[in-house]
Motif scaffolding. Sequence first.
Motif, mmCIF file in Angstrom:
data_model
loop_
_atom_site.group_PDB
_atom_site.id
_atom_site.type_symbol
_atom_site.label_atom_id
_atom_site.label_comp_id
_atom_site.label_asym_id
_atom_site.label_seq_id
_atom_site.Cartn_x
_atom_site.Cartn_y
_atom_site.Cartn_z
ATOM 1 N N LYS A 155 35.030 31.359 24.981
ATOM 2 C CA LYS A 155 35.878 32.467 25.440
ATOM 3 C C LYS A 155 36.005 32.516 26.958
ATOM 4 N N GLY A 156 35.264 31.643 27.656
ATOM 5 C CA GLY A 156 35.361 31.674 29.104
ATOM 6 C C GLY A 156 34.126 31.102 29.770
ATOM 7 N N LEU A 157 33.893 31.539 31.005
ATOM 8 C CA LEU A 157 32.834 30.985 31.843
ATOM 9 C C LEU A 157 31.943 32.088 32.397
ATOM 10 N N MET A 158 30.732 31.695 32.740
ATOM 11 C CA MET A 158 29.766 32.618 33.343
ATOM 12 C C MET A 158 29.043 31.907 34.477
ATOM 13 N N THR A 159 28.693 32.647 35.509
ATOM 14 C CA THR A 159 27.822 32.095 36.548
ATOM 15 C C THR A 159 26.853 33.162 37.041
ATOM 16 N N ILE A 160 25.700 32.688 37.487
ATOM 17 C CA ILE A 160 24.745 33.537 38.198
ATOM 18 C C ILE A 160 24.788 33.071 39.644
ATOM 19 N N ALA A 161 25.394 33.865 40.493
ATOM 20 C CA ALA A 161 25.553 33.479 41.900
ATOM 21 C C ALA A 161 24.207 33.590 42.630
ATOM 22 N N PRO A 162 24.082 32.923 43.771
ATOM 23 C CA PRO A 162 22.832 33.016 44.541
ATOM 24 C C PRO A 162 22.509 34.456 44.929
ATOM 25 N N PHE A 163 21.219 34.725 45.090
ATOM 26 C CA PHE A 163 20.782 36.034 45.582
ATOM 27 C C PHE A 163 21.029 36.078 47.080
ATOM 28 N N VAL A 164 21.877 36.985 47.512
ATOM 29 C CA VAL A 164 22.244 37.064 48.939
ATOM 30 C C VAL A 164 22.156 38.513 49.407
ATOM 31 N N SER A 165 21.932 38.696 50.696
ATOM 32 C CA SER A 165 21.890 40.059 51.233
ATOM 33 C C SER A 165 23.299 40.576 51.509
ATOM 34 N N ASN A 166 24.231 39.670 51.788
ATOM 35 C CA ASN A 166 25.613 40.058 52.024
ATOM 36 C C ASN A 166 26.479 39.556 50.868
ATOM 37 N N ASP A 169 28.973 36.664 50.942
ATOM 38 C CA ASP A 169 28.538 35.265 50.909
ATOM 39 C C ASP A 169 28.803 34.603 49.562
ATOM 40 N N ASN A 170 28.979 35.409 48.514
ATOM 41 C CA ASN A 170 29.235 34.845 47.183
ATOM 42 C C ASN A 170 30.711 34.831 46.799
ATOM 43 N N ARG A 171 31.568 35.318 47.697
ATOM 44 C CA ARG A 171 32.991 35.388 47.345
ATOM 45 C C ARG A 171 33.546 34.013 46.975
ATOM 46 N N GLU A 172 33.173 32.997 47.731
ATOM 47 C CA GLU A 172 33.693 31.648 47.472
ATOM 48 C C GLU A 172 33.197 31.115 46.127
ATOM 49 N N ILE A 173 31.964 31.468 45.750
ATOM 50 C CA ILE A 173 31.419 31.067 44.439
ATOM 51 C C ILE A 173 32.300 31.626 43.323
ATOM 52 N N PHE A 174 32.610 32.919 43.414
ATOM 53 C CA PHE A 174 33.431 33.567 42.395
ATOM 54 C C PHE A 174 34.852 32.992 42.384
ATOM 55 N N ARG A 175 35.346 32.695 43.546
ATOM 56 C CA ARG A 175 36.700 32.137 43.654
ATOM 57 C C ARG A 175 36.781 30.773 42.964
ATOM 58 N N LEU A 197 35.550 36.062 32.193
ATOM 59 C CA LEU A 197 34.915 35.524 33.393
ATOM 60 C C LEU A 197 33.747 36.449 33.706
ATOM 61 N N SER A 198 32.545 36.010 33.323
ATOM 62 C CA SER A 198 31.355 36.846 33.481
ATOM 63 C C SER A 198 30.659 36.456 34.786
ATOM 64 N N MET A 199 30.824 37.287 35.797
ATOM 65 C CA MET A 199 30.235 36.975 37.108
ATOM 66 C C MET A 199 30.084 38.266 37.902
ATOM 67 N N GLY A 200 29.042 38.275 38.718
ATOM 68 C CA GLY A 200 28.754 39.465 39.511
ATOM 69 C C GLY A 200 27.632 40.277 38.898
ATOM 70 N N MET A 201 26.639 40.626 39.726
ATOM 71 C CA MET A 201 25.513 41.440 39.297
ATOM 72 C C MET A 201 25.360 42.604 40.280
ATOM 73 N N THR A 202 24.255 43.300 40.216
ATOM 74 C CA THR A 202 24.107 44.544 40.985
ATOM 75 C C THR A 202 24.490 44.385 42.453
ATOM 76 N N GLY A 203 24.090 43.295 43.073
ATOM 77 C CA GLY A 203 24.312 43.152 44.510
ATOM 78 C C GLY A 203 25.707 42.750 44.930
ATOM 79 N N ASP A 204 26.493 42.187 43.986
ATOM 80 C CA ASP A 204 27.773 41.613 44.412
ATOM 81 C C ASP A 204 28.921 41.819 43.414
ATOM 82 N N TYR A 205 28.745 42.744 42.459
ATOM 83 C CA TYR A 205 29.762 42.851 41.405
ATOM 84 C C TYR A 205 31.118 43.321 41.915
ATOM 85 N N MET A 206 31.145 44.085 43.010
ATOM 86 C CA MET A 206 32.447 44.550 43.512
ATOM 87 C C MET A 206 33.264 43.383 44.064
#
Length: 232
Positions: A155-166, A169-175, A197-206
């Motif tokens: 049904k699609g794709l999922m990623t766990i992006a790196p843990f980042v303070s900003n 920094d993960n925008r390019e990963i999601f893109r 498209l399952s991506m984004g967690m507490t720190g970067d979901y927006m």
Amino acid sequence: MLADNYRQVLNNIQDACQAVGRDPKEVTLVAVSKTKPVEMLQQVYDAGARVFGENKVQEIMDKYDHLPGDIRWQMIGHLQRNKVKYIVDKVDMIHSVDSYRLAQTIETEAAKKNVTVSVLLEVNVAEEESKFGLKMDEVLPLVQQISELPHVQVKGLMTIAPFVSNPEDNREIFRKLKKLSVDIEAKNINNTTMSVLSMGMTGDYMVAVQEGATMVRVGTGIFGERDYSADK
């Protein structure tokens, strides 16, 4: 308090959608409830949550019969093949398929129970050594293989992006993951959609929502810090 947290995350998703002209209805909030007791899940359920994510098969098994039947359980953690049989008819979706062997096991167990299992392929976009998942160039060949399995549907794709303070920094990963899903969708592979498209967690979901996420997995933002002592 948990109800307030849940509503705040929904409001944040709405704001992120508004910023890029998306409909908030396109985004599903997965309340990641790993290590949390049934009582806490019930509070969030009462606030409106119907989609809960767990990292471990045993936790799904322990909680499944103690909570309302309309919950759509998501298996978001690494799934061992010997545990597949316990959850194929209990989960709404498996987010963490990263090998054909695992997909074959899901096929075998799903056929026994006469169900079709929705799966996402886990992509390690950042190629972090500490994480599971496929490299970007491994995704399409695996999609094509799994498309032949009658009881498994990608049904699609999922990623766990790196843990980042900003989170920026993960925008390019999601893109990159969004682009990959669009490229695969364009190939019109049988028994396959790229609707999730399952991506984004507490720190970067927006940021993830702004880049096209249709599912965000939020645990700490709803339930508070994880209780590591509950890990088995």
